[in-house]
Design a protein around this motif. Structure first.
Motif, PDB file in Angstrom:
ATOM      1  N   ALA A   1       0.875  -1.172   0.000  1.00  0.00           N
ATOM      2  CA  ALA A   1       0.000   0.000   0.000  1.00  0.00           C
ATOM      3  C   ALA A   1       0.911   1.219   0.000  1.00  0.00           C
ATOM      4  N   GLY A   2       0.610   2.188  -0.872  1.00  0.00           N
ATOM      5  CA  GLY A   2       1.499   3.331  -0.956  1.00  0.00           C
ATOM      6  C   GLY A   2       0.816   4.600  -1.404  1.00  0.00           C
ATOM      7  N   MET A   3       1.603   5.664  -1.374  1.00  0.00           N
ATOM      8  CA  MET A   3       1.178   6.989  -1.821  1.00  0.00           C
ATOM      9  C   MET A   3       2.169   7.460  -2.876  1.00  0.00           C
ATOM     10  N   TYR A   4       1.629   8.030  -3.964  1.00  0.00           N
ATOM     11  CA  TYR A   4       2.448   8.542  -5.048  1.00  0.00           C
ATOM     12  C   TYR A   4       2.126  10.013  -5.252  1.00  0.00           C
ATOM     13  N   ASP A   5       3.154  10.846  -5.281  1.00  0.00           N
ATOM     14  CA  ASP A   5       2.998  12.268  -5.543  1.00  0.00           C
ATOM     15  C   ASP A   5       3.465  12.522  -6.975  1.00  0.00           C
ATOM     16  N   ALA A   6       2.508  12.707  -7.888  1.00  0.00           N
ATOM     17  CA  ALA A   6       2.816  12.871  -9.303  1.00  0.00           C
ATOM     18  C   ALA A   6       3.559  14.175  -9.579  1.00  0.00           C
ATOM     19  N   GLU A   7       3.428  15.164  -8.713  1.00  0.00           N
ATOM     20  CA  GLU A   7       4.091  16.442  -8.921  1.00  0.00           C
ATOM     21  C   GLU A   7       5.593  16.334  -8.674  1.00  0.00           C
ATOM     22  N   SER A   8       6.016  15.550  -7.692  1.00  0.00           N
ATOM     23  CA  SER A   8       7.429  15.487  -7.291  1.00  0.00           C
ATOM     24  C   SER A   8       8.352  14.812  -8.301  1.00  0.00           C
ATOM     25  N   PRO A   9       8.194  13.740  -8.915  1.00  0.00           N
ATOM     26  CA  PRO A   9       7.430  12.553  -8.517  1.00  0.00           C
ATOM     27  C   PRO A   9       8.186  11.771  -7.436  1.00  0.00           C
ATOM     28  N   ALA A  10       7.428  11.229  -6.508  1.00  0.00           N
ATOM     29  CA  ALA A  10       8.007  10.463  -5.401  1.00  0.00           C
ATOM     30  C   ALA A  10       6.936   9.537  -4.844  1.00  0.00           C
ATOM     31  N   PHE A  11       7.368   8.496  -4.166  1.00  0.00           N
ATOM     32  CA  PHE A  11       6.414   7.586  -3.537  1.00  0.00           C
ATOM     33  C   PHE A  11       6.952   7.075  -2.212  1.00  0.00           C
ATOM     34  N   SER A  12       6.037   6.587  -1.421  1.00  0.00           N
ATOM     35  CA  SER A  12       6.352   5.923  -0.160  1.00  0.00           C
ATOM     36  C   SER A  12       5.379   4.769  -0.009  1.00  0.00           C
ATOM     37  N   GLN A  13       5.878   3.603   0.367  1.00  0.00           N
ATOM     38  CA  GLN A  13       4.976   2.455   0.488  1.00  0.00           C
ATOM     39  C   GLN A  13       5.377   1.556   1.645  1.00  0.00           C
ATOM     40  N   LEU A  14       4.411   0.801   2.098  1.00  0.00           N
ATOM     41  CA  LEU A  14       4.595  -0.186   3.158  1.00  0.00           C
ATOM     42  C   LEU A  14       4.286  -1.549   2.562  1.00  0.00           C
ATOM     43  N   ASP A  15       5.208  -2.476   2.712  1.00  0.00           N
ATOM     44  CA  ASP A  15       5.027  -3.844   2.225  1.00  0.00           C
ATOM     45  C   ASP A  15       5.015  -4.794   3.412  1.00  0.00           C
ATOM     46  N   ARG A  16       4.105  -5.750   3.387  1.00  0.00           N
ATOM     47  CA  ARG A  16       4.074  -6.821   4.386  1.00  0.00           C
ATOM     48  C   ARG A  16       4.296  -8.128   3.638  1.00  0.00           C
ATOM     49  N   ILE A  17       5.280  -8.902   4.072  1.00  0.00           N
ATOM     50  CA  ILE A  17       5.561 -10.183   3.431  1.00  0.00           C
ATOM     51  C   ILE A  17       4.431 -11.151   3.764  1.00  0.00           C
ATOM     52  N   VAL A  18       3.804 -11.706   2.736  1.00  0.00           N
ATOM     53  CA  VAL A  18       2.668 -12.612   2.923  1.00  0.00           C
ATOM     54  C   VAL A  18       2.998 -14.057   2.588  1.00  0.00           C
ATOM     55  N   LYS A  19       4.118 -14.265   1.879  1.00  0.00           N
ATOM     56  CA  LYS A  19       4.484 -15.629   1.512  1.00  0.00           C
ATOM     57  C   LYS A  19       5.960 -15.665   1.175  1.00  0.00           C
ATOM     58  N   GLY A  20       6.615 -16.746   1.581  1.00  0.00           N
ATOM     59  CA  GLY A  20       8.020 -16.933   1.236  1.00  0.00           C
ATOM     60  C   GLY A  20       8.294 -18.390   0.917  1.00  0.00           C
ATOM     61  N   THR A  21       9.299 -18.614   0.074  1.00  0.00           N
ATOM     62  CA  THR A  21       9.695 -19.974  -0.248  1.00  0.00           C
ATOM     63  C   THR A  21      11.140 -20.195   0.173  1.00  0.00           C
ATOM     64  N   ASP A  22      11.483 -21.446   0.333  1.00  0.00           N
ATOM     65  CA  ASP A  22      12.853 -21.868   0.609  1.00  0.00           C
ATOM     66  C   ASP A  22      13.476 -21.036   1.733  1.00  0.00           C
ATOM     67  N   ARG A  23      14.539 -20.313   1.462  1.00  0.00           N
ATOM     68  CA  ARG A  23      15.235 -19.635   2.565  1.00  0.00           C
ATOM     69  C   ARG A  23      14.456 -18.445   3.150  1.00  0.00           C
ATOM     70  N   PHE A  24      13.351 -18.040   2.503  1.00  0.00           N
ATOM     71  CA  PHE A  24      12.522 -16.948   3.031  1.00  0.00           C
ATOM     72  C   PHE A  24      11.191 -17.441   3.606  1.00  0.00           C
ATOM     73  N   SER A  25      11.057 -18.740   3.820  1.00  0.00           N
ATOM     74  CA  SER A  25       9.774 -19.310   4.267  1.00  0.00           C
ATOM     75  C   SER A  25       9.360 -18.842   5.656  1.00  0.00           C
ATOM     76  N   ASN A  26      10.282 -18.312   6.449  1.00  0.00           N
ATOM     77  CA  ASN A  26       9.950 -17.819   7.794  1.00  0.00           C
ATOM     78  C   ASN A  26       9.823 -16.303   7.862  1.00  0.00           C
ATOM     79  N   SER A  27       9.759 -15.632   6.717  1.00  0.00           N
ATOM     80  CA  SER A  27       9.685 -14.165   6.688  1.00  0.00           C
ATOM     81  C   SER A  27       8.268 -13.617   6.701  1.00  0.00           C
ATOM     82  N   THR A  28       7.259 -14.477   6.633  1.00  0.00           N
ATOM     83  CA  THR A  28       5.870 -14.023   6.576  1.00  0.00           C
ATOM     84  C   THR A  28       5.565 -13.079   7.737  1.00  0.00           C
ATOM     85  N   GLY A  29       4.885 -11.971   7.420  1.00  0.00           N
ATOM     86  CA  GLY A  29       4.494 -10.998   8.437  1.00  0.00           C
ATOM     87  C   GLY A  29       5.500  -9.879   8.642  1.00  0.00           C
TER      88      GLY A  29
END
Length: 163
Positions: free
Chosen positions: A108-136
Protein backbone atom coordinates in the motif's frame (compact mmCIF):
# COMPACT_ATOMS: atom_id res chain seq x y z
CA UNK A 1 22.44 -55.39 24.61
CA UNK A 2 24.93 -54.46 21.89
CA UNK A 3 22.06 -54.08 19.41
CA UNK A 4 20.21 -51.71 21.78
CA UNK A 5 23.32 -49.55 22.28
CA UNK A 6 23.88 -49.40 18.51
CA UNK A 7 20.24 -48.43 17.82
CA UNK A 8 20.31 -45.80 20.57
CA UNK A 9 23.52 -44.32 19.16
CA UNK A 10 22.08 -44.36 15.64
CA UNK A 11 18.88 -42.59 16.78
CA UNK A 12 20.87 -39.91 18.65
CA UNK A 13 23.17 -39.39 15.63
CA UNK A 14 20.23 -39.09 13.23
CA UNK A 15 18.31 -36.67 15.44
CA UNK A 16 21.44 -34.56 15.96
CA UNK A 17 22.18 -34.35 12.23
CA UNK A 18 18.52 -33.52 11.51
CA UNK A 19 18.83 -30.66 14.01
CA UNK A 20 21.79 -29.25 12.10
CA UNK A 21 19.93 -29.49 8.79
CA UNK A 22 16.96 -27.48 10.10
CA UNK A 23 18.54 -24.52 11.84
CA UNK A 24 16.12 -21.76 12.80
CA UNK A 25 15.83 -18.70 10.61
CA UNK A 26 18.03 -15.73 11.41
CA UNK A 27 15.89 -12.58 11.54
CA UNK A 28 17.82 -9.42 10.77
CA UNK A 29 17.31 -5.87 9.58
CA UNK A 30 18.43 -4.83 6.13
CA UNK A 31 18.79 -1.77 3.95
CA UNK A 32 18.74 -1.78 0.16
CA UNK A 33 18.65 0.41 -2.91
CA UNK A 34 16.65 -0.48 -6.01
CA UNK A 35 16.75 1.39 -9.32
CA UNK A 36 13.17 0.78 -10.50
CA UNK A 37 12.05 1.07 -14.13
CA UNK A 38 8.60 0.69 -15.67
CA UNK A 39 8.18 -2.67 -17.40
CA UNK A 40 5.72 -4.51 -19.62
CA UNK A 41 7.63 -7.82 -19.38
CA UNK A 42 5.73 -10.18 -17.10
CA UNK A 43 3.36 -7.38 -16.08
CA UNK A 44 0.00 -8.84 -15.05
CA UNK A 45 -1.40 -5.56 -13.72
CA UNK A 46 -5.04 -4.79 -14.51
CA UNK A 47 -4.07 -1.11 -14.73
CA UNK A 48 -0.92 -1.82 -16.80
CA UNK A 49 1.54 -0.56 -14.15
CA UNK A 50 4.59 -2.60 -13.15
CA UNK A 51 8.14 -1.70 -12.14
CA UNK A 52 11.22 -3.89 -11.93
CA UNK A 53 14.70 -3.46 -10.50
CA UNK A 54 17.72 -5.21 -9.03
CA UNK A 55 18.21 -5.07 -5.27
CA UNK A 56 21.58 -3.92 -3.91
CA UNK A 57 21.67 -4.68 -0.19
CA UNK A 58 23.80 -5.19 2.90
CA UNK A 59 21.78 -8.42 3.34
CA UNK A 60 23.63 -11.09 1.30
CA UNK A 61 20.48 -13.21 0.85
CA UNK A 62 18.76 -10.22 -0.82
CA UNK A 63 21.56 -8.56 -2.79
CA UNK A 64 21.19 -9.16 -6.53
CA UNK A 65 17.51 -10.14 -6.23
CA UNK A 66 14.88 -9.00 -8.74
CA UNK A 67 12.11 -6.77 -7.34
CA UNK A 68 8.90 -6.83 -9.44
CA UNK A 69 6.05 -4.54 -8.36
CA UNK A 70 2.58 -5.10 -9.85
CA UNK A 71 -0.08 -2.42 -9.24
CA UNK A 72 -3.62 -3.69 -8.65
CA UNK A 73 -5.36 -0.34 -8.25
CA UNK A 74 -4.96 3.42 -7.79
CA UNK A 75 -7.19 6.15 -6.39
CA UNK A 76 -6.88 9.89 -7.09
CA UNK A 77 -6.51 12.17 -4.10
CA UNK A 78 -5.63 9.07 -2.07
CA UNK A 79 -9.39 8.52 -1.73
CA UNK A 80 -9.76 11.77 0.22
CA UNK A 81 -11.37 14.62 -1.78
CA UNK A 82 -9.63 17.32 0.31
CA UNK A 83 -6.18 16.29 -0.97
CA UNK A 84 -4.59 17.50 -4.22
CA UNK A 85 -5.41 15.37 -7.29
CA UNK A 86 -1.69 14.83 -7.89
CA UNK A 87 -1.51 12.74 -4.73
CA UNK A 88 -2.60 9.15 -5.40
CA UNK A 89 -2.85 6.00 -3.34
CA UNK A 90 -2.13 2.59 -4.77
CA UNK A 91 -2.15 -1.07 -3.82
CA UNK A 92 -0.32 -4.00 -5.32
CA UNK A 93 2.09 -6.84 -4.78
CA UNK A 94 5.83 -7.31 -5.01
CA UNK A 95 7.59 -10.53 -5.99
CA UNK A 96 11.22 -10.69 -4.91
CA UNK A 97 13.26 -13.43 -6.58
CA UNK A 98 16.62 -14.05 -4.92
CA UNK A 99 19.24 -16.77 -4.76
CA UNK A 100 17.66 -19.61 -2.85
CA UNK A 101 14.04 -18.43 -2.69
CA UNK A 102 11.32 -15.88 -3.27
CA UNK A 103 8.96 -13.81 -1.20
CA UNK A 104 5.76 -11.97 -2.00
CA UNK A 105 4.42 -8.84 -0.34
CA UNK A 106 1.18 -6.90 -0.29
CA UNK A 107 1.80 -3.21 -0.88
CA UNK A 108 0.00 0.00 0.00
CA UNK A 109 1.50 3.33 -0.96
CA UNK A 110 1.18 6.99 -1.82
CA UNK A 111 2.45 8.54 -5.05
CA UNK A 112 3.00 12.27 -5.54
CA UNK A 113 2.82 12.87 -9.30
CA UNK A 114 4.09 16.44 -8.92
CA UNK A 115 7.43 15.49 -7.29
CA UNK A 116 7.43 12.55 -8.52
CA UNK A 117 8.01 10.46 -5.40
CA UNK A 118 6.41 7.59 -3.54
CA UNK A 119 6.35 5.92 -0.16
CA UNK A 120 4.98 2.45 0.49
CA UNK A 121 4.59 -0.19 3.16
CA UNK A 122 5.03 -3.84 2.22
CA UNK A 123 4.07 -6.82 4.39
CA UNK A 124 5.56 -10.18 3.43
CA UNK A 125 2.67 -12.61 2.92
CA UNK A 126 4.48 -15.63 1.51
CA UNK A 127 8.02 -16.93 1.24
CA UNK A 128 9.69 -19.97 -0.25
CA UNK A 129 12.85 -21.87 0.61
CA UNK A 130 15.24 -19.64 2.56
CA UNK A 131 12.52 -16.95 3.03
CA UNK A 132 9.77 -19.31 4.27
CA UNK A 133 9.95 -17.82 7.79
CA UNK A 134 9.69 -14.16 6.69
CA UNK A 135 5.87 -14.02 6.58
CA UNK A 136 4.49 -11.00 8.44
CA UNK A 137 7.73 -8.96 8.30
CA UNK A 138 7.55 -5.34 7.11
CA UNK A 139 9.48 -3.46 4.45
CA UNK A 140 9.35 0.33 4.01
CA UNK A 141 10.17 1.66 0.55
CA UNK A 142 10.60 5.24 -0.68
CA UNK A 143 11.50 6.45 -4.13
CA UNK A 144 12.26 9.65 -5.98
CA UNK A 145 11.87 10.10 -9.73
CA UNK A 146 15.03 9.87 -11.77
CA UNK A 147 15.94 11.92 -14.87
CA UNK A 148 15.02 9.82 -17.90
CA UNK A 149 12.37 7.80 -16.02
CA UNK A 150 12.19 5.33 -13.21
CA UNK A 151 12.83 5.78 -9.51
CA UNK A 152 15.83 5.68 -7.21
CA UNK A 153 14.42 3.74 -4.29
CA UNK A 154 15.53 2.94 -0.77
CA UNK A 155 14.16 -0.01 1.20
CA UNK A 156 14.59 -1.04 4.81
CA UNK A 157 12.97 -3.79 6.75
CA UNK A 158 13.43 -7.19 8.31
CA UNK A 159 13.87 -10.64 6.79
CA UNK A 160 14.07 -14.03 8.42
CA UNK A 161 16.53 -16.08 6.39
CA UNK A 162 16.88 -19.84 6.73
CA UNK A 163 20.64 -20.44 6.69
Amino acid sequence: MMKTVFLSTLIVALSTSAGFAQQPAQCRNFEATIALQMTKDGCLSQIDLCTVGTVMSNEPALSGATWLFTAHGMAETAGLPSLPKKLQSYAGTVLVTAKGGTFTTTTAGMYDAESPAFSQLDRIVKGTDRFSNSTGRLIFLTGVGRQGGGFDSHARGELCVNE
